[in-house]
Design an enzyme around this catalytic site. Structure first.
Site, PDB file in Angstrom:
ATOM      1  CG  PHE A 182     -74.780-156.549 -89.385  1.00 15.38           C
ATOM      2  CD1 PHE A 182     -74.117-158.552 -90.269  1.00 15.38           C
ATOM      3  CD2 PHE A 182     -73.835-155.189 -89.630  1.00 15.38           C
ATOM      4  CE1 PHE A 182     -72.566-157.581 -90.635  1.00 15.38           C
ATOM      5  CE2 PHE A 182     -73.055-155.379 -89.199  1.00 15.38           C
ATOM      6  CZ  PHE A 182     -72.028-156.361 -90.214  1.00 15.38           C
ATOM      7  CE  LYS A 232     -71.850-149.839 -89.183  1.00 14.07           C
ATOM      8  NZ  LYS A 232     -72.454-150.429 -89.016  1.00 14.07           N
ATOM      9  CG  ASP A 251     -74.615-153.211 -82.172  1.00 13.86           C
ATOM     10  OD1 ASP A 251     -74.757-152.233 -82.286  1.00 13.86           O
ATOM     11  OD2 ASP A 251     -74.748-154.200 -82.818  1.00 13.86           O
TER      12      ASP A 251
HETATM   13  C1  PLP Z   1     -71.674-151.704 -88.906  1.00 17.81           C
HETATM   14  C2  PLP Z   1     -72.751-152.629 -87.393  1.00 17.81           C
HETATM   15  C3  PLP Z   1     -71.630-153.761 -86.733  1.00 17.81           C
HETATM   16  C4  PLP Z   1     -70.463-153.378 -86.887  1.00 17.81           C
HETATM   17  O1  PLP Z   1     -69.206-152.307 -87.074  1.00 17.81           O
HETATM   18  P1  PLP Z   1     -67.651-152.698 -87.459  1.00 17.81           P
HETATM   19  O2  PLP Z   1     -67.553-150.994 -87.494  1.00 17.81           O
HETATM   20  O3  PLP Z   1     -68.481-152.829 -88.832  1.00 17.81           O
HETATM   21  O4  PLP Z   1     -67.479-153.363 -87.323  1.00 17.81           O
HETATM   22  C5  PLP Z   1     -72.006-153.567 -84.974  1.00 17.81           C
HETATM   23  N1  PLP Z   1     -73.530-153.696 -85.255  1.00 17.81           N
HETATM   24  C6  PLP Z   1     -74.439-153.099 -86.130  1.00 17.81           C
HETATM   25  C7  PLP Z   1     -75.437-153.284 -85.248  1.00 17.81           C
HETATM   26  C8  PLP Z   1     -73.968-152.127 -87.005  1.00 17.81           C
HETATM   27  O5  PLP Z   1     -74.773-151.524 -87.960  1.00 17.81           O
END
Ligand code: PLP
Length: 405
Positions: free
Chosen positions: A146, A260, A231
């Site tokens: 994700f 986040k 990520d």
């Molecule tokens: C939440 C998340 C995203 C996307 O972040 P948004 O601020 O919702 O666009 C990307 N990578 C990971 C691992 C995430 O948990």
């Protein structure tokens, strides 16, 4: 004299249903206040927050240092655009780079934007530095990943719900099985710009890869002159008990995406941080965002960096995480099939025959604990790192009541 009744939960939800697109399926709780590890709904009921906005609220709701930094900045200047310099930007970039042990910062807003930015940087680096023939660069990603919701990012999602009907898709990605080093070895080569991976997969159910996987990826990337992009949008900034989830394995990435918790639960702040010789490929006009690196975001981001620089939150996450995993572990074989994760982060796999994830989340809300399923049968537990031992126990007790057999 007439009194007007305050709107109820049902009335607020009806507004959402009528006026908002239906792209989420929230629990039927309407929050109006938050403080620390607690939120209060419009009917005055209190709930322990066991989700933390998917790790956006690592410091809890309205941490006083973060609110103070935001309020201070609101009284000065909030937005300049990048057409001009401002006095928070360079300091934010320096402090974030120093915290993460990196050399350069590309400031954006949402997590998806950070991932998009890392993809663009990796492609340009592949053409200009590695010498990949124009238009042929590949990025290796993992199944069940994700990374966000843009058209390019869903192009390499393996989740049908996230992808269906949104094509045509962006080419240039190779999906391999998560945790399988041989699969990366088979896919990596002269056209590989980068390997993009979550060090622990959050949405997939807090999936920790096998020991040695991340170090193995690092070695493969070095061998094939490919970038390692971690990520850490959900796994980073204290969640796992270290600043970055990769730190646990003593592995360094070339680029990290952060988001986040970087915005302290107040404003959206994201960034790509990493090597100067990689991020340095971007030249004026090639990439940007009107709001990226704005003064309010930078002021809050700097306050987040100050909190993390003490190491206190990482330590809390480690210590309370041990307690969390210890207590959840006692439920394995008694309604819980498996508990995964690290630090104050757990994927609780509900045993066959138990409630669905959604039912369990609703039952927990009824007991005053807000948690959310990911996938069908996994509860994602990610309390704010400010939670106390007693509060943590309360939440786990509720989980035991709902799942325990
Ligand atoms: C939440 C998340 C995203 C996307 O972040 P948004 O601020 O919702 O666009 C990307 N990578 C990971 C691992 C995430 O948990």
């Amino acid at each position: 004299m007439t009194t007007v009744a305050a709107p109820t939960t049902g009335q607020f939800i009806a507004l959402d249903e009528q006026w908002s697109t239906h792209n989420y399926h929230p629990l039927p709780v309407v929050i109006s206040h938050g403080e620390g590890a607690w939120v209060t709904d419009v009917e005055g009921r209190r709930y322990l927050d066991f989700l933390s906005g998917y790790s956006s609220l690592n410091f809890g709701h309205r941490h006083p240092d973060l609110v103070a930094a935001a309020v201070e900045q609101l009284g000065r200047v909030t937005l300049t655009s990048r057409a001009f310099h401002h006095d928070q930007f360079g300091l934010f970039c320096r402090e974030l780079a120093e915290l993460t042990g990196t050399e350069m910062v590309l400031a954006m807003n949402s997590g998806a934007e950070a991932v998009e930015s890392a993809i663009k940087v990796a492609r340009k680096w592949a053409y200009r530095v590695k010498g990949v023939p124009e238009g042929t660069a590949e990025i290796i990603v993992a199944g069940s990943n994700f990374h966000g919701r843009t058209t390019t990012i869903v192009s390499f999602s393996t989740d049908d719900t996230a992808r269906a009907d949104f094509g045509p898709f962006t080419p240039g990605f190779r999906v391999v099985k998560y945790g399988d080093l041989d699969a990366v070895r088979d896919a990596i080569g002269p056209r590989t710009a980068a390997v993009l991976i979550e060090p622990i997969q959050g949405e997939a159910g807090v999936v920790v890869p096998p020991a040695g996987y991340l170090a193995g990826l690092r070695a493969l990337c070095d061998e094939h002159q490919a970038l390692f992009i971690a990520d850490e949008i959900q796994s980073g900034l204290g969640r796992t008990g270290d600043l970055l989830a990769l730190d646990h394995d003593d592995v360094r990435a070339d680029l990290y995406t952060l988001g986040k918790a970087l915005g302290g639960g107040i404003v959206p702040v994201s960034a790509v941080v990493g090597r100067r010789d990689v991020l340095g490929v971007l030249k004026p006009g090639e990439h940007g965002s009107t709001f990226g690196g704005n003064p309010l975001a930078c002021a809050v981001g700097r306050a987040v960096v100050r909190l993390l620089a003490t190491g206190e939150f990482q330590q809390r996450s480690r210590e309370l995480g041990e307690r969390l995993h210890g207590r959840l572990g006692e439920l394995v074989g008694r309604g819980v099939a498996e508990v995964r994760g690290r630090g104050l982060w757990a994927g609780v796999e509900i045993a066959p025959g138990g409630p669905r994830g959604r039912e369990a989340s609703e039952a927990l809300a009824g007991l005053g604990v807000l948690c959310k399923e990911t996938q069908d049968t996994t509860l994602r537990v990610a309390p704010p790192l400010v939670i106390t031992e007693d509060e943590l126990d309360q939440g786990v007790d509720a989980i035991a009541r709902v799942l325990g057999r």
